[in-house]
Design an enzyme around this catalytic site. Structure first.
Site, mmCIF file in Angstrom:
data_model
loop_
_atom_site.group_PDB
_atom_site.id
_atom_site.type_symbol
_atom_site.label_atom_id
_atom_site.label_comp_id
_atom_site.label_asym_id
_atom_site.label_seq_id
_atom_site.Cartn_x
_atom_site.Cartn_y
_atom_site.Cartn_z
ATOM 1 N N LEU A 45 -22.596 -4.860 31.933
ATOM 2 C CA LEU A 45 -22.624 -5.337 33.346
ATOM 3 C C LEU A 45 -21.329 -6.047 34.004
ATOM 4 O O LEU A 45 -21.150 -6.835 33.272
ATOM 5 C CB LEU A 45 -23.935 -5.903 33.536
ATOM 6 N N ASP A 46 -20.854 -5.416 35.165
ATOM 7 C CA ASP A 46 -19.502 -6.284 35.595
ATOM 8 C C ASP A 46 -19.890 -7.685 35.783
ATOM 9 O O ASP A 46 -21.125 -7.971 35.935
ATOM 10 C CB ASP A 46 -19.116 -5.508 36.818
#
Length: 304
Positions: A45-46
């Site tokens: 996940l960013d």
């Protein structure tokens, strides 16, 4: 000061990753809290993104790869009329366009992007090129040609719409970039867009309601944290299950191929359990020989 002694921990933690942390940083924080010898996550996940991040400890890391191919769901907040260098709020505004967009226009664009589509991965992504993630090239101003990927957008539901802001719920296949999807929706309307928030709400049957925050872990005792772990086999619960007697379990553990005559899918790994319900690991069925071949076996006598 002495470092906390690490311990064998086996299981799956459904972590609610906060914004501002990379997936690896969140993973390492959870690992330290559990004092776990080994840990890994099941998809990046960013830092901007929040939400469901399954963290695998110990023996569970052997089965993490089976979550990488899973479908996912996200809630995304878009700002229409502005393009940024990164496709999200962390980048610089590089172009502007119309913001007088109607709900009907937005609905039509979402419908057009639903189904089997092709998507070009963004430069600001962890996708590798010659061993380096694309975002490293992007930060240096280097453009790398990317090939379109086949993905599936199962649904785009509009949660709220007040131009220039929209909130959508997306169900999609693996490999989907929601930043790119938001840009493509805007392009269909004749404008720009970037993400201002992104939250992963589901993956492989797990939901955001089952997650635990780092703050919750920090304020819990070690036994309370351990009680939050799911057994290792939850990562592969979608695969067929078979039960073997102890004699055949021992054969698998010693690298032998026990015979198995019951019908099972040929190309799909099967979950193997002992007669007492203990999870043994994954095996492959060899139809020509009528035998089972071990793929990944647990090294512990328990699920966790």
């Amino acid at each position: 000061m002495n470092k906390p002694q690490k311990r064998p921990v086996n299981g799956v933690l459904l972590l609610d990753k906060p914004t501002g942390l990379s997936s690896n940083t969140a993973l390492q924080k959870a690992r330290r809290l559990y004092r776990a010898e080994k840990a890994g996550h099941t998809g990046v996940l960013d830092p901007l993104a929040t939400g469901l991040l399954p963290v695998c400890f110990g023996e569970a890391t052997k089965f993490a790869q089976y979550l990488l191919d899973a479908d996912k769901a996200y809630t995304a907040t878009l700002k229409l009329g502005e393009a940024t260098s990164t496709g999200d709020i962390e980048g610089e505004i590089i172009a502007t366009a119309r913001t007088d967009i109607s709900l009907t226009e937005f609905q039509t664009a979402c419908q057009a992007l639903t189904g089997a589509i092709r998507q070009v991965p963004p430069m600001f992504s962890a996708l590798k090129h010659e061993g380096k993630p694309l975002y490293e090239y992007a930060r240096k101003g280097i453009f790398i040609e990317r090939k379109p990927r086949d993905i599936i957008i199962y649904s785009i539901d509009i949660e709220s719409f007040t131009a220039p802001q929209a909130v959508i719920n997306v169900r999609c296949s693996k490999g989907t970039y929601i930043r790119t999807l938001s840009e493509d929706i805007a392009k269909h309307i004749g404008t720009f867009a970037h993400l201002t928030a992104l939250r992963r709400t589901e993956t492989a049957g797990f939901t955001i309601g089952e997650t635990h925050t780092l703050q919750q872990l920090e304020t819990s005792s070690e036994p309370e944290r351990d009680a939050l772990l799911l057994p290792c086999d939850v990562l592969i619960s979608h695969l067929p299950r078979i039960t073997l007697p102890e004699s055949r379990v021992k054969m698998l553990k010693f690298g032998q191929q026990p015979d198995y005559q019951e019908e099972v899918p040929e190309s799909t790994p099967v979950r193997v359990y002992a007669e007492d319900g203990n999870f043994i690991g994954l095996a492959e069925y060899l139809p020509e020989q009528g035998r089972l071949k071990a793929l990944r076996l647990m090294n512990t006598a328990e699920n966790r």
